[in-house]
Design an enzyme around this catalytic site. Structure first.
Site, PDB file in Angstrom:
ATOM      1  N   ASP A 129       8.036   0.825  -2.887  1.00 53.58           N
ATOM      2  CA  ASP A 129       6.652   0.937  -3.356  1.00 53.58           C
ATOM      3  C   ASP A 129       6.449   2.216  -4.162  1.00 53.58           C
ATOM      4  OD1 ASP A 129       4.158  -0.163  -3.683  1.00 53.58           O
ATOM      5  OD2 ASP A 129       3.333   0.626  -1.820  1.00 53.58           O
TER       6      ASP A 129
ATOM      7  N   LYS B 291      -3.574  10.028   8.064  1.00 50.77           N
ATOM      8  CA  LYS B 291      -3.735   8.630   7.673  1.00 50.77           C
ATOM      9  C   LYS B 291      -4.059   7.816   8.932  1.00 50.77           C
ATOM     10  CE  LYS B 291      -0.619   6.585   4.979  1.00 50.77           C
ATOM     11  NZ  LYS B 291       0.610   5.843   4.582  1.00 50.77           N
TER      12      LYS B 291
END
Length: 628
Positions: A431, A337
């Protein structure tokens, strides 16, 4: 004579003097073929005194040549193949155990003997489960609602193990009379131990306090004397002090010359880099130093480029940045990422590193490393072959059967239970959504993306509203109390709400909030399905093929409806959620009807993947007006 020639000459002299000054000291690392560079506590069999565990075969650097190791007091012909070494962890393969698992031989369920604890270190199986082998003549009584499974297919004994594999859980006294064995696992426990027990064993080496002090504070080497007692070997002897002083002097000269050359030749570059080393970077560096014990590798940016083949294979993109497929030197695939350029306080980067580094659970994605170099930030994760759950519940060509969805729902709940109760600190994710649930090749789920996570002490049940107002979440999954005090205090129950909304989407194979039409209670899926359940109507959902599917879907739906209750105190904690999912559907009571309907789409503006504070407040006002 050029400055460059002088610099090279001085540097060569320094290296030669340093080599002379070593006087038999162990090198900082050893090359070991496909294992790369290994460092203490590992060594090679040619230099056994330079480490705690010696790996053989390192002198042959061919990729195909297996490296092996002997653990504990075993016969010389009983060694294990070394598949991976990373910092303080070594992963070995037990081929004999692999064969027993393949043949479904119950001899597979025996203690894997790690090296004995010594004054240098202790050793632990990183991913393990404790099993109890109980003679059939024994009377074993377990408490009700106790999630120990009884496996009866082994001759001579029954096998008991905890399906939740809870850390620090008190073992029932009735099992004390049974034989315990600790084995490695590769997946969450199921009713077939041959499927989740693993022949790949990851052994973690934990250095003793004396060895840690010797290694990191005194610059010495951890060794044992002839009596097996610890001592810190300091390397070079006193008679080499003239060489040491000379080496130090040359080193100082070389350093000064190098600095002068850099200042004169690269003044503008150095100034620019210093200027770009802004306060955000300094904050992150301070954070990393404070958490110096984080057990993950720090990569430089050039290594990240090499791993990703210069970012050739892009897997996806979001508001945080992009994700690329990569491959490590040992052949393992990874997901890298790459976060956007530093424009914020760096909180998301620090959250992700701090939160996930301290975790070890089959339903939490593994962070293998990170990079922080200038404005470049990257996170290196294990690669998940099936990607995110999102594409399997919202896309027509990616449908999963009800059994697999049920397995995923339980796995995510167990991962959350670990974050809330199984770690040294309580981790609130904030989340949870299908996009952040990744699936491996067997569709086992792993929770990912800890950029919004909050870490708090285990004893803290609530999170300060002041601290949480800076957090964000994804529209449709945010618990009401996150954006308004009127609904209650923010706590671990906020994750339960998000989990419930996600399970509701898994059941309905659609988003709970339909953004293409105006708001009405009919298009708000939780209300629609509640009315059908309450009146005992057919759910009318896809992919329900038999009564077993129908039972699983009803169970998931009722549990999800409990999770999305507006009042946090009415929601179950995540341990109760796991219990409800694994229990009988007949024992579940219908919860109150969800209070809130879907939010209006027109006046609320969402940022990419997240809900801003301004939209939270607007939504809060609208929800209160609607409720009155």
């Amino acid at each position: 004579m050029s400055w460059l020639f002088i610099f090279k000459s001085l540097l060569f002299s320094l290296l030669m003097l340093q080599v002379s000054a070593q006087d038999g000291r162990c090198p900082t690392s050893f090359s070991c073929g496909y294992l790369g560079q290994i460092t203490f506590p590992f060594t090679v069999t040619e230099s056994p005194h330079c480490g705690i565990l010696a790996i053989s075969g390192c002198d042959n650097n061919g990729i195909s040549y297996p490296k092996s190791i002997q653990l504990g007091k075993r016969p010389s012909n009983q060694s294990f193949i070394v598949t991976y070494v990373d910092h303080d962890t070594i992963t070995v393969r037990d081929d004999a155990l692999r064969e027993k698992l393949h043949l479904k031989d119950c001899q597979a369920f025996n203690n894997f003997t790690v090296p004995p604890t010594s004054p240098l270190a202790s050793f632990y199986i990183k991913y393990n489960i404790t099993m109890f082998k109980c003679n059939r003549s024994l009377s074993i009584t377990l408490p009700r609602n106790f999630y120990f499974y009884k496996y009866t297919n082994c001759s001579g004994y029954n096998l008991y193990y905890d399906l939740l594999n809870r850390d620090g859980f008190k073992v029932p006294s009735s099992l004390a009379q049974c034989t315990q064995c600790q084995v490695a696992i590769r997946d969450s426990p199921t009713t077939d131990p041959f499927n989740f027990v693993s022949p790949e064993i990851s052994i973690e080496v934990q250095l003793s306090d004396d060895c840690n002090k010797c290694l990191h504070h005194q610059g010495g080497q951890c060794q044992l004397d002839n009596q097996g007692k610890f001592f810190c070997a300091q390397g070079s002897r006193t008679r080499n002090w003239p060489v040491k002083i000379l080496a130090l002097g040359v080193g100082v000269v070389v350093t000064v010359v190098a600095l002068l050359l850099l200042v004169v030749k690269n003044h503008k570059i150095c100034y620019t880099r210093w200027k770009n080393k802004n306060s955000t970077n300094l904050v992150i560096e301070v954070f990393l130093k404070k958490h110096g014990s984080l057990q993950t590798k720090r990569y430089c940016y050039s290594e990240i480029k090499k791993v990703t083949n210069s970012f050739k294979n892009k897997l996806g993109q979001g508001g945080f940045g992009s994700v690329y497929k990569g491959r490590l030197d040992d052949g393992r695939y990874v997901a890298v990422k790459i976060l956007n350029e530093l424009k914020d306080s760096g909180e998301e980067f620090m959250n992700e590193v701090a939160s996930i580094c301290g975790t070890s659970h089959v339903n939490i994605v593994n962070l293998l490393g990170f990079c922080l170099e200038g404005s470049k930030r990257a996170l290196v994760y294990e690669f998940m072959h099936n990607g995110s759950l999102e594409k399997f519940i919202f896309e027509e060509n990616g449908q999963l059967d009800c059994q697999t969805l049920y397995h995923i729902a339980i796995g995510v709940a167990r991962g959350l239970e670990y974050l809330h109760k199984g770690c040294n600190t309580r981790i609130l994710h904030f989340d949870i959504k299908p996009h952040n649930i990744l699936l491996d090749q067997n569709f086992n789920p792993k929770i990912s993306d800890f950029g919004l996570a909050k870490i708090c002490a285990r004893k803290e049940s609530m999170v300060s509203m002041v601290s949480i107002f800076g957090a964000r979440g994804t529209a449709g999954y945010i618990a009401p109390e996150v954006f308004s005090r009127n609904f209650g205090a923010v706590s671990h129950k906020s994750d339960v709400y998000s989990y419930g909304m996600m399970v509701m989407e898994m059941v309905g194979r659609r988003k709970n909030i339909n953004t293409e039409v105006d708001r009405s209670s009919e298009i708000y899926f939780p209300h629609w399905i509640y009315n059908r359940l309450d009146s005992n109507q057919d759910l009318g959902l896809r992919n329900i093929r038999n009564e077993m599917d129908d039972e699983k879907v009803r169970k998931m739906t009722i549990v999800a409806l409990w999770c999305i209750q507006t009042n946090p105190s009415t929601r179950p904690d995540i341990s109760k959620v796991v219990e409800m999912l694994e229990g009988r559907v007949e024992s579940l009571q219908m919860p109150p009807k969800p209070f809130l309907s879907s939010p209006s789409n027109s006046p609320v503006h969402f940022s990419t993947g997240t809900q801003t504070l301004e939209s939270m407040r607007m939504l809060d006002a609208e929800q209160l007006e609607h409720s009155s």
